[in-house]
Motif scaffolding. Structure first.
Motif, PDB file in Angstrom:
ATOM      1  N   LYS A 139       0.997   4.200  -2.841  1.00  0.00           N
ATOM      2  CA  LYS A 139       0.724   5.595  -2.507  1.00  0.00           C
ATOM      3  C   LYS A 139       1.885   6.520  -2.888  1.00  0.00           C
ATOM      4  CE  LYS A 139      -3.320   4.699  -0.795  1.00  0.00           C
ATOM      5  NZ  LYS A 139      -3.573   4.634   0.638  1.00  0.00           N
TER       6      LYS A 139
ATOM      7  N   ASP B 211       0.837  -1.201   0.000  1.00  0.00           N
ATOM      8  CA  ASP B 211       0.000   0.000   0.000  1.00  0.00           C
ATOM      9  C   ASP B 211       0.875   1.255   0.000  1.00  0.00           C
ATOM     10  OD1 ASP B 211      -2.777   1.209   0.360  1.00  0.00           O
ATOM     11  OD2 ASP B 211      -1.731   2.056   2.081  1.00  0.00           O
ATOM     12  N   ALA B 212       1.951   1.250   0.795  1.00  0.00           N
ATOM     13  CA  ALA B 212       2.864   2.395   0.827  1.00  0.00           C
ATOM     14  C   ALA B 212       3.553   2.590  -0.530  1.00  0.00           C
ATOM     15  CB  ALA B 212       3.908   2.195   1.926  1.00  0.00           C
TER      16      ALA B 212
ATOM     17  N   ASP C   4      -7.806   2.158   0.094  1.00  0.00           N
ATOM     18  CA  ASP C   4      -8.198   2.400   1.487  1.00  0.00           C
ATOM     19  C   ASP C   4      -9.454   1.635   1.879  1.00  0.00           C
ATOM     20  OD1 ASP C   4      -6.084   4.195   1.671  1.00  0.00           O
ATOM     21  OD2 ASP C   4      -7.316   5.899   1.043  1.00  0.00           O
TER      22      ASP C   4
ATOM     23  N   LEU D 294      -3.849   6.682 -10.592  1.00  0.00           N
ATOM     24  CA  LEU D 294      -2.524   6.089 -10.669  1.00  0.00           C
ATOM     25  C   LEU D 294      -2.218   5.650 -12.100  1.00  0.00           C
ATOM     26  CD1 LEU D 294      -2.926   3.821  -7.529  1.00  0.00           C
ATOM     27  CD2 LEU D 294      -1.374   5.773  -7.684  1.00  0.00           C
TER      28      LEU D 294
ATOM     29  N   PRO E   3      -5.856   6.424  -5.953  1.00  0.00           N
ATOM     30  CA  PRO E   3      -5.107   6.007  -4.768  1.00  0.00           C
ATOM     31  C   PRO E   3      -6.005   5.574  -3.611  1.00  0.00           C
ATOM     32  CG  PRO E   3      -4.157   8.006  -5.686  1.00  0.00           C
ATOM     33  CD  PRO E   3      -5.421   7.750  -6.436  1.00  0.00           C
ATOM     34  N   GLU E   4      -7.141   6.252  -3.441  1.00  0.00           N
ATOM     35  CA  GLU E   4      -8.027   5.926  -2.318  1.00  0.00           C
ATOM     36  C   GLU E   4      -8.731   4.583  -2.505  1.00  0.00           C
ATOM     37  OE1 GLU E   4     -10.106   9.123  -4.914  1.00  0.00           O
ATOM     38  OE2 GLU E   4      -8.079   8.680  -4.146  1.00  0.00           O
TER      39      GLU E   4
ATOM     40  N   VAL F 158       0.548  10.501  -9.403  1.00  0.00           N
ATOM     41  CA  VAL F 158      -0.893  10.572  -9.655  1.00  0.00           C
ATOM     42  C   VAL F 158      -1.149  11.636 -10.720  1.00  0.00           C
ATOM     43  CG1 VAL F 158      -3.152  11.081  -8.651  1.00  0.00           C
ATOM     44  CG2 VAL F 158      -1.431   9.834  -7.310  1.00  0.00           C
TER      45      VAL F 158
END
Length: 229
Positions: free
Chosen positions: A115, A111-112, A162, A124, A158-159, A119
Motif C-alpha cells: 500500500k 500488505d502495508a 483487500d 501498482l 491496491p484494493e 500508484v
C-alpha cells in the motif's frame, strides 16, 4: 498400499507475477515424464476471490493431479484440491494456508508495504519494480532472461489486496514443502513439524524460473516421499 504417484502436475503461479515464472520448471518436469500444466491467472483483472475459478477455467478436465503452488499461489491450493480431486499438494516457497476460513493474499506487514508503493492510473507497478533500482538485475542479471520473466507481470490495483478467498478444510490431504529462499525457512520448519516431507534448496524465491532442473528434481523427490505414505 501406498498410493501410486500422479503423472499430471498443475503448477499455480502467484497472481502477483505470471505463468512465465513457472514455465521452465514445468518444462523440466515434462522431461522427467510428467504432464505439466501452468494455467494463467490474469492477475490485473481477476479478483483474488476469483483466482481459484480462473485456474480451474484454464485447465482441461483432470482428475487426481498433484498441485504445486508457488509464493502466493500456495494459498490457492486448498480451494483447487476438491474440484480437481487432487492427489496431493506441494507448497513451493510460500505461506502454508490456514486450516480454513477467509484468507487474504498477503499478511499485514506485506500488505502495508504494497500500500506504500506508488500508484499510477489506479494501478501498482509491476512486481519487478517493487524492489528498487537494480533489484531485479541482482536477481536476474541477464537482460534477456529478465525481460522474459517480466513479459507477463500484471499491474494490480491496491484494493486487490483487500479481498479474501474462503479456504476449505484441507488438513486431510497429502502435502509437502519445498523451500528455495532463506526468508521462508519458518514455513519449512512448520511443514516439518507437521510431519510433511520437506526439501530445501539454497537458492532464491525465483528458483522455479532460474533453476528449473533443481526445482523439478526436488518436486519429483517430494512426490516419491508422498507416494510412500
Amino acid at each position: 498400499m501406498p498410493a501410486p504417484p500422479p503423472r499430471e502436475i498443475v503448477l499455480v503461479h502467484s497472481p502477483l507475477v505470471g505463468p512465465s515464472s513457472l514455465a521452465p520448471t514445468a518444462e523440466a518436469l515434462e522431461r522427467r515424464g510428467f504432464r505439466s500444466y501452468t494455467p494463467c491467472i490474469e492477475g490485473s483483472d481477476v479478483a483474488w476471490r476469483d483466482a481459484p475459478g480462473a485456474v480451474l477455467a484454464a485447465l482441461p478436465e483432470l482428475s487426481g493431479p498433484l498441485l504445486v503452488g508457488h509464493s502466493a499461489g500456495c494459498l490457492l491450493l486448498p480451494a483447487l484440491a476438491g474440484p480437481l480431486e487432487a492427489w496431493g499438494m506441494i507448497f513451493l516457497d510460500g505461506r502454508i494456508p490456514p486450516p480454513r476460513g477467509p484468507t487474504p493474499p498477503a499478511e499485514p506487514e506485506f500488505d502495508a508495504f504494497v500500500k506504500a508503493l506508488p500508484v499510477e492510473q489506479g494501478r501498482l507497478p509491476r512486481w519487478s519494480q517493487w524492489w528498487g533500482p537494480g533489484g531485479m538485475a541482482t536477481l536476474i542479471p541477464d537482460r534477456w532472461t529478465r525481460e522474459a520473466f517480466e513479459a507477463d507481470l500484471p499491474r494490480l490495483r491496491p484494493e486487490w489486496f483487500d479481498d479474501v478467498i474462503e479456504t476449505p478444510p484441507w488438513d486431510h490431504l497429502r502435502a509437502g514443502y519445498l523451500q528455495t529462499s532463506p526468508r521462508l525457512a519458518d514455513q519449512a520448519e512448520a511443514a516439518s513439524a507437521r510431519g510433511w516431507p520437506v526439501q530445501s534448496l539454497a537458492g532464491t524465491h525465483l528458483d522455479p524460473f532460474l533453476r528449473p532442473g533443481e526445482t523439478a528434481l526436488a518436486i519429483s523427490e517430494l512426490i516419491t516421499a508422498l507416494a510412500a505414505r
